[in-house]
Scaffold this motif. Structure first.
Motif, PDB file in Angstrom:
ATOM      1  N   UNK A 142       3.515  11.714  -6.763  1.00  0.00           N
ATOM      2  CA  UNK A 142       4.823  11.019  -6.811  1.00  0.00           C
ATOM      3  C   UNK A 142       4.910   9.543  -7.108  1.00  0.00           C
ATOM      4  N   UNK A 143       3.904   8.939  -6.030  1.00  0.00           N
ATOM      5  CA  UNK A 143       3.556   7.546  -5.942  1.00  0.00           C
ATOM      6  C   UNK A 143       2.742   7.128  -7.241  1.00  0.00           C
ATOM      7  N   UNK A 144       1.911   7.851  -7.874  1.00  0.00           N
ATOM      8  CA  UNK A 144       1.368   7.398  -8.973  1.00  0.00           C
ATOM      9  C   UNK A 144       1.905   7.329 -10.105  1.00  0.00           C
ATOM     10  N   UNK A 145       2.698   8.432 -10.525  1.00  0.00           N
ATOM     11  CA  UNK A 145       3.498   8.821 -11.724  1.00  0.00           C
ATOM     12  C   UNK A 145       5.080   8.818 -11.686  1.00  0.00           C
TER      13      UNK A 145
ATOM     14  N   UNK B 138       0.809  -1.170  -0.015  1.00  0.00           N
ATOM     15  CA  UNK B 138       0.064  -0.093   0.049  1.00  0.00           C
ATOM     16  C   UNK B 138       0.906   1.142  -0.035  1.00  0.00           C
ATOM     17  N   UNK B 139       1.507   1.454  -1.428  1.00  0.00           N
ATOM     18  CA  UNK B 139       2.699   2.739  -1.205  1.00  0.00           C
ATOM     19  C   UNK B 139       1.737   3.887  -0.909  1.00  0.00           C
TER      20      UNK B 139
ATOM     21  N   UNK C  95      -8.136   2.713  -8.932  1.00  0.00           N
ATOM     22  CA  UNK C  95      -6.854   3.370  -9.117  1.00  0.00           C
ATOM     23  C   UNK C  95      -5.906   2.862  -8.543  1.00  0.00           C
ATOM     24  N   UNK C  96      -4.487   2.558  -9.050  1.00  0.00           N
ATOM     25  CA  UNK C  96      -3.469   1.896  -8.417  1.00  0.00           C
ATOM     26  C   UNK C  96      -3.242   2.225  -7.194  1.00  0.00           C
TER      27      UNK C  96
ATOM     28  N   UNK D 115       6.612   5.770  -9.966  1.00  0.00           N
ATOM     29  CA  UNK D 115       6.973   4.756  -9.480  1.00  0.00           C
ATOM     30  C   UNK D 115       7.930   3.912 -10.167  1.00  0.00           C
ATOM     31  N   UNK D 116       8.882   3.229  -9.607  1.00  0.00           N
ATOM     32  CA  UNK D 116       9.758   2.247 -10.290  1.00  0.00           C
ATOM     33  C   UNK D 116       9.109   1.097 -10.782  1.00  0.00           C
ATOM     34  N   UNK D 117       9.664   0.553 -11.794  1.00  0.00           N
ATOM     35  CA  UNK D 117       9.250  -0.890 -12.575  1.00  0.00           C
ATOM     36  C   UNK D 117       9.087  -1.760 -11.457  1.00  0.00           C
ATOM     37  N   UNK D 118       8.046  -2.561 -11.391  1.00  0.00           N
ATOM     38  CA  UNK D 118       7.866  -3.546 -10.483  1.00  0.00           C
ATOM     39  C   UNK D 118       6.999  -3.087  -9.334  1.00  0.00           C
ATOM     40  N   UNK D 119       6.423  -1.891  -9.498  1.00  0.00           N
ATOM     41  CA  UNK D 119       5.488  -1.340  -8.381  1.00  0.00           C
ATOM     42  C   UNK D 119       4.178  -1.322  -8.889  1.00  0.00           C
ATOM     43  N   UNK D 120       3.209  -1.587  -8.299  1.00  0.00           N
ATOM     44  CA  UNK D 120       1.660  -1.415  -8.833  1.00  0.00           C
ATOM     45  C   UNK D 120       1.196  -0.255  -9.109  1.00  0.00           C
TER      46      UNK D 120
END
Length: 297
Positions: free
Chosen positions: A272-275, A114-115, A164-165, A277-282
């Motif tokens: 920041x969390x939504x747009x 839950x980022x 939403x992610x 995120x590193x690859x491998x993050x939902x």
């Protein structure tokens, strides 16, 4: 934890939720994560210093702080939600008896389940599953679907849903103390904290430190999403950015400066969390992204 006798509030809460749960047992390889911002202050002290001092992760009823809503007080929304979900098991109990909140990392995301609630997370041991309850969606939505490790259908429910992610998580409530030495496999930090006071403080905790690649968002990309949380938060993110970039360390520095409303910075973090995120993050730009194993230190 054997909760059939119902002698403690934790046992009563687990028994109540178990009676509402149906489905297959949870894969014991899955983990609960507790997402949080590791550079925030609690009572004027850095949160990791407080955690090192106390050796335990506690609920917002104890700390009076949260990365979500601030309603953990008698009669508040969080109190009311817990009363409903746990069959009033905690209504007359002191704050330290209440559960802590995290997420079931069923997508095996390297940034935690839950980022929305923070760039970093504690990954709990498998044993924590046995004293956890779960709901979908978030308890703030007053859900009707619940689960325990012995049986639940929440993963299928979440996978079939379109969210939403940042809202794509199964909430977990861990009942009983979360001792950092006993109950955590690792503290997983965002890469922006390498070489900072956050890393130094993390090394004093009684659990291993691991890293994920980190959140990074160019201001140019941030400005493409004014409708996500609002143009005012895009403008705030652009003001606090360094060299045209946002990362968790930068938002944390802004939070401790006292020059900005924390609720406003929370919305910048959501961007920041939504747009970013590193690859491998939902939360990576495309929405759901396949999970990747958390890298070791």
């Amino acid at each position: 934890m054997d909760f059939r006798g119902g002698r403690t509030p934790q046992e009563r809460a687990l028994r109540h939720v178990a009676a509402l749960s149906r489905g297959a047992a949870v894969d014991p390889a899955l983990r609960i994560t507790l997402n949080f911002h590791p550079d925030r202050l609690v009572g004027g002290l850095p949160i990791l210093e407080v955690l090192a001092r106390d050796g335990a992760y506690v609920s917002q009823f104890v700390t009076g702080t949260s990365n979500g809503g601030l309603t953990a007080h008698p009669g508040g929304d969080r109190w009311r939600w817990e009363s409903r979900i746990f069959g009033a098991a905690y209504d007359a109990e002191p704050a330290h008896e209440r559960p802590v909140y995290g997420g079931l990392n069923f997508r095996r995301q390297l940034v935690g389940a839950a980022p929305r609630f923070g760039s970093s997370h504690f990954r709990l041991t498998g044993a924590a599953l046995r004293r956890a309850t779960f709901c979908y969606p978030d308890s703030a939505a007053e859900p009707s679907a619940f689960g325990v490790a012995a049986g639940m259908s929440l993963i299928e429910l979440a996978e079939a849903d379109e969210q939403d992610a940042l809202d794509d998580y199964i909430e977990a409530q861990v009942h009983g103390p979360v001792d950092l030495a006993r109950d955590t496999e690792a503290l997983v930090l965002d890469a922006s904290y390498r070489g900072t006071a956050v890393e130094a403080a993390a090394r004093r905790l009684p659990c291993p430190v691991e890293w994920h690649p980190g959140y990074r968002l160019p201001v140019e990309e941030l400005r493409r999403h004014p409708d996500f949380r609002g143009p005012e938060f895009v403008a705030l993110g652009a003001r606090i950015a360094e060299d045209g970039l946002l990362d968790p360390r930068i938002i944390g520095d802004a939070a401790r400066s006292g020059r900005h409303e924390l609720q406003d910075l929370k919305r910048v973090w959501h961007c920041l969390a939504r747009f970013g995120a590193p690859q491998g993050a939902g939360t990576a730009a495309g929405g759901h992204t396949p999970g990747v194993s958390t890298p070791s230190a």
